[in-house]
Design an enzyme around this catalytic site. Structure first.
Site, PDB file in Angstrom:
ATOM      1  N   ARG A 119      42.990 -11.404  -9.859  1.00 51.58           N
ATOM      2  CA  ARG A 119      41.413 -11.731 -10.096  1.00 51.58           C
ATOM      3  C   ARG A 119      41.059 -12.577  -8.880  1.00 51.58           C
ATOM      4  O   ARG A 119      39.838 -13.073  -9.019  1.00 51.58           O
ATOM      5  CB  ARG A 119      41.473 -12.487 -11.437  1.00 51.58           C
ATOM      6  CG  ARG A 119      41.958 -11.633 -12.532  1.00 51.58           C
ATOM      7  CD  ARG A 119      41.381 -12.228 -13.998  1.00 51.58           C
ATOM      8  NE  ARG A 119      41.920 -11.398 -15.133  1.00 51.58           N
ATOM      9  CZ  ARG A 119      43.010 -11.769 -15.732  1.00 51.58           C
ATOM     10  NH1 ARG A 119      43.815 -12.901 -15.264  1.00 51.58           N
ATOM     11  NH2 ARG A 119      43.358 -11.165 -16.607  1.00 51.58           N
ATOM     12  N   LYS A 141      30.617  -8.007   1.414  1.00 48.29           N
ATOM     13  CA  LYS A 141      30.850  -6.476   0.721  1.00 48.29           C
ATOM     14  C   LYS A 141      32.134  -6.105   1.156  1.00 48.29           C
ATOM     15  O   LYS A 141      32.351  -6.030   2.300  1.00 48.29           O
ATOM     16  CB  LYS A 141      29.741  -5.871   1.389  1.00 48.29           C
ATOM     17  CG  LYS A 141      28.235  -6.076   0.846  1.00 48.29           C
ATOM     18  CD  LYS A 141      27.296  -5.029   0.949  1.00 48.29           C
ATOM     19  CE  LYS A 141      25.838  -5.349   0.567  1.00 48.29           C
ATOM     20  NZ  LYS A 141      25.002  -4.305   1.036  1.00 48.29           N
ATOM     21  N   GLU A 183      24.183  -0.628  14.620  1.00 47.90           N
ATOM     22  CA  GLU A 183      23.903  -1.668  13.732  1.00 47.90           C
ATOM     23  C   GLU A 183      23.285  -2.896  14.506  1.00 47.90           C
ATOM     24  O   GLU A 183      22.615  -3.652  13.699  1.00 47.90           O
ATOM     25  CB  GLU A 183      25.614  -2.400  12.777  1.00 47.90           C
ATOM     26  CG  GLU A 183      26.173  -1.048  12.130  1.00 47.90           C
ATOM     27  CD  GLU A 183      25.592  -0.880  10.702  1.00 47.90           C
ATOM     28  OE1 GLU A 183      24.324  -1.355  10.365  1.00 47.90           O
ATOM     29  OE2 GLU A 183      26.121  -0.205   9.996  1.00 47.90           O
ATOM     30  N   LYS A 225      22.294 -11.561  10.270  1.00 47.39           N
ATOM     31  CA  LYS A 225      23.093 -11.459   9.172  1.00 47.39           C
ATOM     32  C   LYS A 225      23.438 -12.550   8.304  1.00 47.39           C
ATOM     33  O   LYS A 225      22.983 -12.292   6.974  1.00 47.39           O
ATOM     34  CB  LYS A 225      24.261 -10.647   9.446  1.00 47.39           C
ATOM     35  CG  LYS A 225      25.047 -10.138   8.111  1.00 47.39           C
ATOM     36  CD  LYS A 225      25.711  -8.787   8.015  1.00 47.39           C
ATOM     37  CE  LYS A 225      26.194  -8.500   6.813  1.00 47.39           C
ATOM     38  NZ  LYS A 225      26.819  -7.282   6.301  1.00 47.39           N
ATOM     39  N   GLU A 235      22.160  -9.242  -2.765  1.00 44.59           N
ATOM     40  CA  GLU A 235      21.171  -8.288  -2.625  1.00 44.59           C
ATOM     41  C   GLU A 235      20.214  -7.833  -3.939  1.00 44.59           C
ATOM     42  O   GLU A 235      19.856  -6.838  -4.327  1.00 44.59           O
ATOM     43  CB  GLU A 235      22.089  -6.809  -2.625  1.00 44.59           C
ATOM     44  CG  GLU A 235      21.070  -5.673  -1.615  1.00 44.59           C
ATOM     45  CD  GLU A 235      21.866  -4.485  -1.201  1.00 44.59           C
ATOM     46  OE1 GLU A 235      22.827  -4.742  -0.250  1.00 44.59           O
ATOM     47  OE2 GLU A 235      21.455  -3.413  -1.389  1.00 44.59           O
ATOM     48  N   ARG A 239      18.253  -8.717   1.089  1.00 46.20           N
ATOM     49  CA  ARG A 239      19.426  -8.003   1.784  1.00 46.20           C
ATOM     50  C   ARG A 239      19.364  -6.328   1.758  1.00 46.20           C
ATOM     51  O   ARG A 239      20.321  -6.028   2.694  1.00 46.20           O
ATOM     52  CB  ARG A 239      20.942  -8.685   0.937  1.00 46.20           C
ATOM     53  CG  ARG A 239      22.002  -8.139   1.677  1.00 46.20           C
ATOM     54  CD  ARG A 239      23.198  -8.764   1.326  1.00 46.20           C
ATOM     55  NE  ARG A 239      24.496  -8.116   1.802  1.00 46.20           N
ATOM     56  CZ  ARG A 239      25.634  -8.645   2.119  1.00 46.20           C
ATOM     57  NH1 ARG A 239      25.879 -10.017   1.241  1.00 46.20           N
ATOM     58  NH2 ARG A 239      26.763  -8.285   2.630  1.00 46.20           N
ATOM     59  N   ASN A 243      20.165  -2.457   4.810  1.00 46.61           N
ATOM     60  CA  ASN A 243      20.544  -0.862   4.610  1.00 46.61           C
ATOM     61  C   ASN A 243      19.558   0.058   5.280  1.00 46.61           C
ATOM     62  O   ASN A 243      19.537   1.464   4.905  1.00 46.61           O
ATOM     63  CB  ASN A 243      20.690  -0.634   3.241  1.00 46.61           C
ATOM     64  CG  ASN A 243      21.770  -1.366   2.673  1.00 46.61           C
ATOM     65  OD1 ASN A 243      22.925  -1.631   3.125  1.00 46.61           O
ATOM     66  ND2 ASN A 243      21.517  -2.115   1.460  1.00 46.61           N
ATOM     67  N   HIS A 246      20.497   3.920   5.789  1.00 48.02           N
ATOM     68  CA  HIS A 246      21.844   3.932   5.264  1.00 48.02           C
ATOM     69  C   HIS A 246      21.699   5.016   4.215  1.00 48.02           C
ATOM     70  O   HIS A 246      22.779   5.724   3.823  1.00 48.02           O
ATOM     71  CB  HIS A 246      22.464   2.754   4.711  1.00 48.02           C
ATOM     72  CG  HIS A 246      23.016   1.866   5.743  1.00 48.02           C
ATOM     73  ND1 HIS A 246      22.274   1.298   6.756  1.00 48.02           N
ATOM     74  CD2 HIS A 246      24.299   1.242   6.003  1.00 48.02           C
ATOM     75  CE1 HIS A 246      23.079   0.531   7.628  1.00 48.02           C
ATOM     76  NE2 HIS A 246      24.450   0.626   6.925  1.00 48.02           N
ATOM     77  N   HIS A 250      24.561   7.515   4.543  1.00 47.64           N
ATOM     78  CA  HIS A 250      25.754   7.462   3.456  1.00 47.64           C
ATOM     79  C   HIS A 250      25.537   9.151   3.026  1.00 47.64           C
ATOM     80  O   HIS A 250      26.632   9.580   2.831  1.00 47.64           O
ATOM     81  CB  HIS A 250      25.515   6.540   2.310  1.00 47.64           C
ATOM     82  CG  HIS A 250      25.824   5.155   2.774  1.00 47.64           C
ATOM     83  ND1 HIS A 250      25.752   4.066   1.999  1.00 47.64           N
ATOM     84  CD2 HIS A 250      26.312   4.823   3.906  1.00 47.64           C
ATOM     85  CE1 HIS A 250      25.892   3.175   2.519  1.00 47.64           C
ATOM     86  NE2 HIS A 250      26.675   3.270   3.518  1.00 47.64           N
ATOM     87  N   HIS A 263      30.431   6.053  10.742  1.00 49.72           N
ATOM     88  CA  HIS A 263      29.438   5.387  10.010  1.00 49.72           C
ATOM     89  C   HIS A 263      28.132   4.947  10.766  1.00 49.72           C
ATOM     90  O   HIS A 263      26.948   5.106  10.656  1.00 49.72           O
ATOM     91  CB  HIS A 263      30.032   4.025   9.422  1.00 49.72           C
ATOM     92  CG  HIS A 263      28.954   3.174   8.850  1.00 49.72           C
ATOM     93  ND1 HIS A 263      28.449   3.604   7.507  1.00 49.72           N
ATOM     94  CD2 HIS A 263      28.635   2.088   9.017  1.00 49.72           C
ATOM     95  CE1 HIS A 263      27.515   2.766   7.035  1.00 49.72           C
ATOM     96  NE2 HIS A 263      27.417   1.675   7.960  1.00 49.72           N
TER      97      HIS A 263
END
Ligand code: NAD
Ligand code: GLY
Length: 362
Positions: A119, A141, A183, A225, A235, A239, A243, A246, A250, A263
Site C-alpha cells: 500500500r 505521476k 518536453e 514543473k 491535476e 497541471r 499535457n 498529449h 498519446h 513519447h
C-alpha cells in the site's frame, strides 16, 4: 555547480538536485532511504552503464536489483508484476526504498510499484534521459500503459527526492535527446515566453550537448514543473496544461504501437497539432504556428501525425484520454505563445480539420 530546487508539497515536499557527477554523491540519496533495504529498478541498457556508480552510494545497505527489458512496449502490468515478484522474493518490508535508475519508462513503473507495494513505500528518482530529468521524474505521476490507452493504469505517488546527474546524458542517443527537448520546449510554449526565446537562440548549443546550456534547460524546466505541481498536485486545474499536445500524442503512440514513436516525438507532433487547432479557434496567428513548427523541426522532431493513422482513427483513439469528461474532450490550447488554457468547447469539425491538415503525406 549543483542546483537544488524544491517541489513544495507540505510534509511531502522534496528536492530536485541537478548537476554533474551526482550519482557518486551518497549524501544526496542516503538521508531519503526509509530503511536498510533498497531495490534498484533499472533496465538492460542503463544498468550496465550506471548501476555500478549508484551502488557506490548504497554501500553497507541490503541492495536488490530488478532489471527490466528496455522499451515502452514493456511498460505493462506484466512487467510491473515482475517488480512485485522481486520485492516479495527478497523479501522487502515496508521500510524498503525503490530507486528508479533510468528514463521515464523505468521511473513511471518503479514509481507505480512503490505506490502499490504494501500500500505504498518510499522511492527515489534517478532520471537518466533528458525527458525524465525535465519532466517524468518530477511530480509523482506513475503509470503503466494498457493496450487501449497510454498511462491509463497508475497512481499519484511523490518521490522522496530526484537526483538528475547531467553527466549521464553523454551516452544518450541523439534521437532520445531530441525527444527530451520536446518536453523542454513545451514549458516555453505553455508558460514561459522568455524561456522559449532562449531555446530558439540556444537550440544549436543544446543539440551539441553544451553542458551549460543543458544544465540551464533542465533547471528552468524543473522550476516550471515544480511550480505547477506545487500549485495543483492532482491535476484539478493548471497541471493539465503540462499535457499540451498529449491528447494527440498519446493517440499517436497508442495507434502506432507503443515504442514505434518515442513519447517526445509524439508530443512534438501533438504540440504542432494543438498550435494548428489554436489558430483555427482564432487564438493564435499562423506566424505563431510557424514559429512552433520551426523550432521543433530544428530539433529534429516530427511536426505532423504519421500517414498510417487516418484522422478518423486518431479521433477515435483520442477518446481514451484522462482529460475526457462525460464524453467531452478537454484540449490544451495556446492563447498566445507562453500562455496555455484548457477548453472543452472545441467544435468537432475543427478537430477533424486539424487531424486532416497535420498528417504526413503517405
Ligand atoms: P525511456 O525511458 O524509454 O528511455 C529512452 C531510451 O534511452 C531507452 O532505450 C533507455 O534505455 C535509454 N536510456 C536511458 N538513459 C540512458 C542513458 N543515460 N544513456 C543511454 N541510454 C539511455 O524514455 P523516456 O523518453 O525517458 O520516457 C518516456 C516515458 O516517460 C513514457 O512512457 C512517458 O509516458 C513517460 N512520461 C511520464 C511523465 C510523468 O509525469 N510521469 C511525463 C512525461 C513522460
Ligand atoms: N507530464 C505531465 C504531468 O506531469 O502532469
Amino acid at each position: 555547480m549543483t542546483t537544488h530546487l524544491e517541489v513544495a508539497l507540505g510534509n511531502r515536499s522534496y528536492r530536485i538536485h541537478i548537476g554533474a557527477g551526482l550519482l557518486g554523491e551518497p549524501q544526496l540519496i542516503r538521508p531519503h532511504l526509509a530503511g536498510n533495504q533498497v531495490l534498484v529498478v533499472s533496465n538492460e541498457t542503463v544498468a550496465p552503464l550506471y548501476l555500478e556508480s549508484l551502488r557506490g552510494s548504497l554501500a553497507d545497505l541490503e541492495v536488490f536489483e530488478h532489471i527490466l527489458p528496455d522499451g515502452e512496449a514493456y511498460k505493462t502490468l506484466e512487467s510491473l508484476n515482475g517488480i512485485f515478484d522481486t520485492l516479495l522474493r527478497a523479501p522487502c518490508d515496508r521500510q524498503a526504498t525503490i530507486v528508479a535508475l533510468g528514463g521515464g519508462v523505468v521511473g513511471d513503473m518503479a514509481g507505480f510499484a512503490a505506490a502499490c507495494y504494501q500500500r505504498g513505500i518510499a522511492y527515489i528518482q534517478v532520471p537518466t534521459t533528458l525527458l525524465a530529468q525535465v519532466d517524468s521524474s518530477v511530480g509523482g505521476k506513475t503509470a503503466v500503459n494498457h493496450p487501449l490507452g497510454k498511462n491509463m493504469i497508475g497512481a499519484f505517488h511523490q518521490p522522496r527526492c530526484v537526483i538528475a546527474d547531467t553527466d549521464v546524458l553523454a551516452t544518450l542517443p541523439d534521437r532520445e535527446l531530441a525527444a527530451g527537448l520536446a518536453e523542454v520546449i513545451k514549458y516555453g510554449l505553455i508558460r514561459d515566453l522568455e524561456f522559449l526565446a532562449w531555446l530558439e537562440s540556444s537550440l544549436d548549443a543544446l543539440l551539441a550537448r553544451d553542458s551549460a546550456a543543458l544544465a540551464h534547460a533542465i533547471e528552468v524546466s524543473c522550476r516550471n514543473k515544480a511550480a505547477v505541481v506545487a500549485a495543483d498536485e492532482r491535476e484539478a486545474g493548471q497541471r493539465a496544461l503540462l499535457n499540451l499536445g498529449h491528447s494527440f500524442g498519446h493517440a499517436i503512440e497508442t495507434g502506432m504501437g507503443y515504442g514505434r514513436w518515442l513519447h517526445g516525438e509524439a508530443v512534438a507532433a501533438g504540440m504542432c497539432m494543438a498550435a494548428d487547432l489554436s489558430r483555427r479557434m482564432g487564438r493564435i496567428a499562423q506566424s505563431d504556428v510557424d514559429r512552433v513548427t520551426a523550432l521543433l523541426t530544428r530539433a529534429g522532431l516530427p511536426v505532423a501525425a504519421p500517414a498510417e493513422l487516418n484522422p478518423e482513427r486518431l479521433r477515435e483513439l483520442m477518446s481514451v484520454d484522462k482529460k475526457v469528461r462525460a464524453g467531452r474532450l478537454h484540449l490544451v490550447l495556446l492563447n498566445h505563445l507562453g500562455d496555455a488554457c484548457i477548453s472543452d468547447q472545441v467544435p468537432e469539425p475543427l478537430i477533424l480539420e486539424t487531424l486532416t491538415a497535420c498528417r504526413s503525406p503517405a
